[in-house]
Design an enzyme around this catalytic site. Sequence first.
Site, PDB file in Angstrom:
ATOM      1  N   SER A 187      -4.685  -0.371  -5.617  1.00 37.58           N
ATOM      2  CA  SER A 187      -3.820   0.055  -4.941  1.00 37.58           C
ATOM      3  C   SER A 187      -2.852  -0.904  -3.220  1.00 37.58           C
ATOM      4  CB  SER A 187      -3.428   1.080  -5.144  1.00 37.58           C
ATOM      5  OG  SER A 187      -1.327   1.313  -4.797  1.00 37.58           O
ATOM      6  N   ASN A 188      -1.707  -0.542  -2.841  1.00 38.10           N
ATOM      7  CA  ASN A 188      -1.747  -0.145  -0.893  1.00 38.10           C
ATOM      8  C   ASN A 188      -0.943   0.205  -0.319  1.00 38.10           C
ATOM      9  OD1 ASN A 188       1.178  -0.932  -1.781  1.00 38.10           O
ATOM     10  ND2 ASN A 188       0.196  -2.872  -2.666  1.00 38.10           N
ATOM     11  N   HIS A 189      -1.104   0.099   0.677  1.00 37.36           N
ATOM     12  CA  HIS A 189      -0.231   1.183   1.621  1.00 37.36           C
ATOM     13  C   HIS A 189       1.224   1.474   1.241  1.00 37.36           C
ATOM     14  CE1 HIS A 189      -4.360   2.465   2.888  1.00 37.36           C
ATOM     15  NE2 HIS A 189      -4.626   1.023   3.392  1.00 37.36           N
ATOM     16  N   SER A 190       1.948   0.755   0.440  1.00 38.26           N
ATOM     17  CA  SER A 190       3.282   0.652   0.580  1.00 38.26           C
ATOM     18  C   SER A 190       4.021   1.791   0.325  1.00 38.26           C
ATOM     19  CB  SER A 190       3.882  -0.359  -0.262  1.00 38.26           C
ATOM     20  OG  SER A 190       5.229   0.469  -0.898  1.00 38.26           O
ATOM     21  N   ALA A 197       5.596  -3.800  -3.100  1.00 43.55           N
ATOM     22  CA  ALA A 197       4.487  -4.323  -2.868  1.00 43.55           C
ATOM     23  C   ALA A 197       3.653  -4.792  -4.154  1.00 43.55           C
ATOM     24  CB  ALA A 197       3.562  -3.144  -2.247  1.00 43.55           C
TER      25      ALA A 197
END
Length: 394
Positions: free
Chosen positions: A206-209, A274
């Site tokens: 995943s990502n930090h959004s 994101a």
Amino acid sequence: MLEGKNIILGITGGIAAYKMTSLTRLLVKEGASVKIIMSPEAVQFVSPLVLSTLSNNEVLIHLHENNQWNNHIELATWADLMIIAPATANTIAKAAHGLSDSLLLATFLSKKSNILFVPAMDEDMWLNPITQQNIDILKSFHHDILPVGEGFLASGIEGKGRMLEPEEILLYIKEHYGRSKSLSSKKILITAGPTQESIDPVRFISNHSSGKMGVALAEVCYENGAEVTLILGPTDVKPIYKGIEVVSVITAEEMKITCDEYFKDTNILFMAAAVADYKPMTRSSQKIKKKDEELELKLCKNDDILKGLGLKKKEDQVIIGFALESENEIENALSKLKSKNLDFIVLNSLKDEGAGFGYETNQVTLINKKGDKFPSDLLSKKEIAKFILSHLFF
Ligand code: CTP
């Protein structure tokens, strides 16, 4: 959000009256003009001097004061909204049966619509069928009645009958009486947050959004009267308004399917999510065990959701994409604007301190098809959402 709204706050004699100092302050802070009418009993619970100071207006109590008549008809006409909080069982009963033995009740009877009751009383009084019947009578005249909360009551028992907190009352007022109509004919679709792509039952990419920027956009569009659907990836952040439709998704594929379904019926799309560009080629059905020193994970590309929607875009649809860049920002954003057939792109640069994922603030450059650039200051995400809308529509 309540700028230009004239509000009468009618306070009756219950212990929760002391909380009306907070509600008055909140309403004034939102830009409303507030006039307070108290029942004669209410002055036992909260000081009229405090309330007049906070509302910047004289507090009115009696039909006649200092040999002058307080004109309840003028007051009723002046008010866009009349809130009766706390509304005691006694006031609810009198209002339901048309009694007008106080300035507060006379003003209520003179006002035809936009009246909000916020009940507060002991549980026995609240549950009494007489009170419930009175509530039904008021509802039958299309008056708005907020529910009561549950918890510690002034009598010392726990139960139903607590007045909602001033912040909850304010939120209801903003949602039901404070929305402007500038985007009222628009259906707006917004995506926000990250997506998660499973590796096995316990791990994902995943990502930090945080989703905060998209949620702020959803709230501001809604405040301006739009019908808003928010397609939200996995995040704890949620919009404050109940009227925003939230569709929760996990993966990029789920987000794509949901976007495709809603886009047909959308006037304006903000693609703030994101989206993970890649996902694992295969998802292990069992937890991957720790064995070798190295583990190779093969990824394959997710569909570009925005690009697909850009291809389907009709003449009267507007699409706004987002670009998060760490170098050649303008050039990369312009290339995305073109290749995805967007009307606008909102550029976030990782070089700007305090902007982007996780922060409460953001700093963006809005770019249109012609390449005109509109840079913002570093602002709260809600202010950035207002900045974006002001350049797009107002
Ligand atoms: N986007 C999308 N589907 C993807 C990837 C991105 O819809 N699979 C959307 C994003 O929501 C955003 C825009 O495309 O509105 C640009 O996303 P960004 O991550 O900045 O760029 P990418 O197109 O993914 O390209 P790159 O990662 O190479 O910068």
